[in-house]
Design a protein around this motif. Sequence first.
Motif, PDB file in Angstrom:
ATOM      1  N   ARG A 195      57.863   5.206  60.589  1.00  0.00           N
ATOM      2  CA  ARG A 195      56.341   5.536  60.281  1.00  0.00           C
ATOM      3  C   ARG A 195      56.204   7.123  60.516  1.00  0.00           C
ATOM      4  N   TYR A 202      58.211  -0.605  51.704  1.00  0.00           N
ATOM      5  CA  TYR A 202      59.094  -0.302  52.504  1.00  0.00           C
ATOM      6  C   TYR A 202      60.644  -0.411  52.020  1.00  0.00           C
ATOM      7  N   ASP A 259      58.859   3.574  66.342  1.00  0.00           N
ATOM      8  CA  ASP A 259      57.985   4.206  65.178  1.00  0.00           C
ATOM      9  C   ASP A 259      57.289   5.410  65.550  1.00  0.00           C
ATOM     10  N   GLY A 266      54.153   0.867  60.117  1.00  0.00           N
ATOM     11  CA  GLY A 266      53.641   1.745  59.300  1.00  0.00           C
ATOM     12  C   GLY A 266      52.782   1.079  58.293  1.00  0.00           C
ATOM     13  N   PRO A 285      57.780  -2.776  59.814  1.00  0.00           N
ATOM     14  CA  PRO A 285      56.999  -2.042  58.901  1.00  0.00           C
ATOM     15  C   PRO A 285      55.690  -2.823  58.095  1.00  0.00           C
TER      16      PRO A 285
END
Length: 548
Positions: free
Chosen positions: A175, A234, A108, A227, A222
């Motif tokens: 992300r 998500y 990410d 993120g 995530p």
Amino acid sequence: MKDPTRRAFLGSVATGVAGSVAARYVPSLHAQADAARIEILIDEPIGTIAPEIYGHFVEHLGGVVYDGVWVGEGSRIPNIGGVRKALVDRFKTIKPAVVRWPGGCFADSYDWHDGVGAPDKRPRRTDFWADTRPSENRAASDGPQRFDPNRFGTNEFIRFCRLTGAAPYIAANVRSLPAKDFFQWVEYCNAPAGATTMSELRAEGGDTEPFNVRYWGVGNEPWGCGGNFTPEEYATEFRRYTAWVPKYGVPLRYIAAGPNGGDRDWTTKFFRTLVARGAGALNDVFGWALHYYTGTTGDRNAIQFSTDDWYELLSRADRMESLVTDHWTAMAEFDPTHKVKLVVDEWGAWHGASPDMPPNYLWAYPGSLRDALVSALTLDTFNRHADKIAMANVAQLVNTIHSLFLAKEDQFIVTPNFHVFAMYAAHQGGQSVRTVFSAPPISIARGRQGMMSLWGLAGSASLRNRELTVTVVNPHATDARPCAIAIRGAAVRSARAAVLTSTDLRAHNSFEHPDALAPRDAAVAAASGSIRHTFPAASVTRLDLTLG
Ligand code: AHR
């Protein structure tokens, strides 16, 4: 990301030297000849064991890519186009079905454009793990583990896969890159020769023909490094990233990033949001990823552990069983026909780094017999749930966490985990069949937390034509387990065994003693179609049975 310092532990256990407190671990019943039985019901199939369950993971983290996989074309270390030859040679013997790359958390923060095109023009970028040190007192140089030279990019990863016979599984960046970059990475990999600017860029890297990459991870963790999304956020991102991606005739298999261990809420909320605009969205999810690590902290590590720690780690690894069934049940609320399967794309035992490994290698250690039992009981769990699990990726391949290999300069060894993967390779593609293990459980005293119980024997079985593969773990630190084995529905014509064990729970391989722990063949007593076998203490056994 599950840094060892952040992982939850069951609590403190008494410390001691391996073996010195073994008398406290006694089977609830005496392990008599008839006290243990294994029944194998060959007429009760569970499902085909996807070869991808025996999958792997390579991240740009510490010494995994540089110098584990990639040593460079000009290296004095034997290589095939820059890839460490010794790794290719050993890795392909265990029939790796799939390799996940480039992360992990690294995925990410990775821009795939950086890793394509002329190697000498590729940018150096700060690695996601640049500032991570496995312990405070280790020096780190500004080498490729900190500032990634992008020498190992998409074309090099695909070549590594092709050299070893594995399918590529690429984790995309959700992300820090827009959906367009995901779309274009698919185009770079799969567009026909000469069709687009992306196919021409691929050809400049030496590969005119498409890679036909099927497995695509949509982000990683995530809920954390991927993120800090909520499951609802998500799910919305997942729908957006997977909408209208060009296929080029390749059946794309998207893997959605699932829960951290037992976080059932993440599973429920993701699926609720995913299907909010119609159950058709389930058709876009091939797999629901689950990550689960167990491990040690403090002054215990991969090699320095007590008998208490032995049982503690095995018990925590055994939690994989309930994680699989719990998330499967949660998924059924929104996906009652189970279109979506589980993908356990990170698992393993995570310990502190060994001081013998280079400072830039994060969490590199040799792994012991204890880790081999973690491998075996986890793979047995996956085999028993062959109807639910489409893929699993042990974390990671080389030089970090639950690795199968260690590489330092021109030195290269296999760990006990490698031996388990080699022993269990016979299960790949077999029909998993139901087994019933009956053995006195092991009762474990855990101080103020009272008693804990661990099964006495566990394993799995698979059938291919008339060849039955049975794998069995005996977790008892000191006691062998005599056992009767009955095959329901067939007679046994011949039997042989391979066993991985040692009287030293801490047995491991090292650069100085690369074969200190390795499997050996063992005899099996088969008479009148039934089998008796004694499973040594602290062992992993594979029985190869030919049925009449
Ligand atoms: O395998 C190491 C890390 O563990 C991965 O990058 C991350 O996904 C997980 O937390």
